[in-house]
Design a protein around this motif. Structure first.
Motif, mmCIF file in Angstrom:
data_model
loop_
_atom_site.group_PDB
_atom_site.id
_atom_site.type_symbol
_atom_site.label_atom_id
_atom_site.label_comp_id
_atom_site.label_asym_id
_atom_site.label_seq_id
_atom_site.Cartn_x
_atom_site.Cartn_y
_atom_site.Cartn_z
ATOM 1 N N ARG A 45 0.831 -1.206 0.000
ATOM 2 C CA ARG A 45 0.000 0.000 0.000
ATOM 3 C C ARG A 45 0.872 1.266 0.000
ATOM 4 O O ARG A 45 0.639 2.198 -0.778
ATOM 5 C CB ARG A 45 -0.891 -0.066 1.233
ATOM 6 C CG ARG A 45 -1.646 1.170 1.571
ATOM 7 C CD ARG A 45 -2.798 1.393 0.596
ATOM 8 N NE ARG A 45 -3.353 2.718 0.850
ATOM 9 C CZ ARG A 45 -4.235 2.975 1.790
ATOM 10 N NH1 ARG A 45 -4.662 1.977 2.551
ATOM 11 N NH2 ARG A 45 -4.674 4.185 1.986
ATOM 12 N N ASP A 85 1.188 4.045 -3.013
ATOM 13 C CA ASP A 85 0.852 5.452 -2.785
ATOM 14 C C ASP A 85 2.020 6.395 -3.070
ATOM 15 O O ASP A 85 1.817 7.519 -3.492
ATOM 16 C CB ASP A 85 0.396 5.666 -1.332
ATOM 17 C CG ASP A 85 -0.991 5.101 -1.091
ATOM 18 O OD1 ASP A 85 -1.614 4.661 -2.075
ATOM 19 O OD2 ASP A 85 -1.443 5.097 0.069
ATOM 20 N N ARG A 102 -0.875 -4.509 -8.479
ATOM 21 C CA ARG A 102 -1.887 -4.061 -7.539
ATOM 22 C C ARG A 102 -3.081 -5.003 -7.520
ATOM 23 O O ARG A 102 -3.565 -5.391 -6.457
ATOM 24 C CB ARG A 102 -2.326 -2.671 -7.967
ATOM 25 C CG ARG A 102 -3.181 -2.032 -6.961
ATOM 26 C CD ARG A 102 -3.564 -0.655 -7.445
ATOM 27 N NE ARG A 102 -3.845 0.127 -6.285
ATOM 28 C CZ ARG A 102 -3.520 1.389 -6.133
ATOM 29 N NH1 ARG A 102 -2.903 2.030 -7.065
ATOM 30 N NH2 ARG A 102 -3.825 2.008 -5.026
ATOM 31 N N GLU A 109 -4.403 -7.255 -4.402
ATOM 32 C CA GLU A 109 -5.780 -7.145 -3.907
ATOM 33 C C GLU A 109 -6.473 -8.503 -3.931
ATOM 34 O O GLU A 109 -7.203 -8.861 -2.993
ATOM 35 C CB GLU A 109 -6.575 -6.140 -4.748
ATOM 36 C CG GLU A 109 -6.361 -4.722 -4.234
ATOM 37 C CD GLU A 109 -6.874 -3.664 -5.199
ATOM 38 O OE1 GLU A 109 -7.664 -4.004 -6.110
ATOM 39 O OE2 GLU A 109 -6.465 -2.501 -5.037
#
Lengths: 215, 220
Positions: free
Chosen positions: A108, A112, A125, A129
């Protein structure tokens, strides 16, 4: 999860867990020279342009924000490895794959703050997830098989996952324990004595339960 | 241990992590986590807190010197960040302990074992807390009740023991990890011990691991 900010329900806030993850080491490639940093948390550097160095994630992000380095995503974040882990998670419903304890927070933070350093970020990503979803779903289904016991062991559960399932697992285990040992167990103390002022209701129970000890 | 890691890299990373986790900040982080997750107050880490405080003070002075000497602002800000992180840990550690002291003050004072876990300032704090609380309860409520019901700790004069004192709930479950390679726990309800390796997370009855917290086992 509901009530995450309440320390009585969820022990650690997501920010606190992220704080812990920020000490994990990552590899950076600096684009400037800098003398060694002799921190309280350890010594890092010296830094030379284009020479990779290992630094904690928080330091990597601070340098990255100022355009002083690129971050090399950790090896486990490669598409190859993540695909392998995801397959493993889907195939083996009973166990978890080996992933870093802070995989959710690390990925994460990198998404970011260092998105341009991660090749195929959309793929990476969505893989992470998916892994996360499969694992959480697996924890939930495994919890259905819970039974009265004084210990539950889950291999490779990650920090964030522990925090998410903790309220439920702890209360469920307490409920089982309470039914097995009706005398000793009081109601969840987070409710009864959250504040000293509200402790009175808890009292008569102690007193009355004593004589029941012999079953 | 490496056998059940498909990739091997995670195992090596864990080993490396272990070797690295010897700075006082790491130790403080572990102590903070344990304190936060444990239902009762744990032994105060005298030496560790002393060392961390000294290092923080030293670093504060260093950062100030850096600023005055006109050092590159980036480097100064990085040192400041490191300092902030260490300070956060120390403050949060001390604060959680104060919260526990406030919550269980009467119980801690009458229990030698728990009282011995406090630092000197915490012992002063627990006494002052109790004085204030008793004075407050006395002034607002207890002095207006009949004579037999004026204790802050007992329901009435016929109670044989302190029956209005909140106690920490030790029969609760906590999440924990082994801080060594391997730890074996004897459980109350099972013949087989619970065996934990470094990558295992277990939810265990706190009472079972109470004495191992901070030694073989860390709470998460």
């Amino acid at each position: 999860m509901a009530g995450q900010s309440d320390p009585h329900i969820s022990l650690f806030s997501p920010e606190e867990i992220e704080f812990m993850a920020e000490d994990e080491l990552v590899e950076i490639v600096p684009n400037m020279r800098m003398d060694p940093l002799n921190f309280i948390s350890g010594d890092f550097g010296p830094f030379f342009p284009q020479i990779p160095a290992n630094v904690p994630l928080w330091l990597a992000m601070a340098l990255k924000k100022r355009g002083k380095c690129t971050i090399r995503p950790p090896q486990w974040m490669s598409i190859e490895n993540l695909t392998h882990v995801l397959e493993g998670e889907r195939e083996d419903q009973g166990a978890f794959q080996a992933v870093p304890f802070h995989y959710i927070e690390i990925s994460r933070l990198l998404f970011d703050h260092a998105r341009d350093d991660i090749p195929d970020i959309y793929m990476v990503r969505s893989l992470i997830e998916d892994i996360r979803d499969v694992r959480l779903h697996k924890v939930e289904t495994n919890l259905e098989k819970f039974s009265a016991t004084s210990a539950v062991k889950i291999a490779h559960l990650s920090a964030m996952e522990v925090n998410v399932v903790r309220p439920f697992v702890v209360r469920a285990l307490q409920a089982f324990y309470k039914h097995d040992n009706p005398v000793v167990m009081s109601d969840s103390d987070s409710v009864t004595d959250r504040q000293p002022q509200t402790r009175q209701p808890q009292v008569p129970r102690n007193a009355q339960r004593q004589p029941l000890k012999r079953r | 241990m490496a056998t059940d890691f498909g990739e091997g890299s995670t195992a090596e990373a864990n080993e490396y992590e272990t070797l690295m986790s010897t700075t006082d900040v790491q130790l403080l982080k572990t102590a903070w986590r344990n304190e936060k997750a444990a239902p009762e107050i744990l032994q105060f880490q005298v030496q560790l807190v002393k060392r961390a405080t000294e290092q923080i003070q030293l670093m504060e002075e260093t950062v100030e010197e850096f600023e005055e000497s006109g050092m590159d602002p980036l480097t100064v800000s990085l040192y400041q960040m490191d300092l902030d992180r260490a300070q956060f840990l120390l403050r949060s550690y001390l604060r959680i302990r104060l919260q526990k002291v406030e919550k269980y003050m009467f119980y801690i004072r009458k229990n030698d074992n728990l009282r011995n876990r406090l630092s000197e300032p915490e012992r002063v704090f627990v006494n002052r807390c109790i004085d204030d609380m008793e004075k407050h309860l006395g002034d607002t409520v207890l002095s207006k009740l009949p004579d037999n019901y004026q204790s802050a700790r007992r329901q009435s004069i016929i109670s044989e023991e302190d029956d209005m004192v909140p106690e920490p709930q030790l029969e609760t479950f906590v999440a924990c990890k082994s801080s060594n390679r391997f730890v074996s726990l004897r459980l109350v309800d099972s013949e087989r011990p619970l065996e934990m390796e470094r990558h295992d997370v277990s939810f265990v009855l706190y009472k079972v691991i109470e004495e191992k917290v901070g030694v073989d086992i860390d709470l998460v």
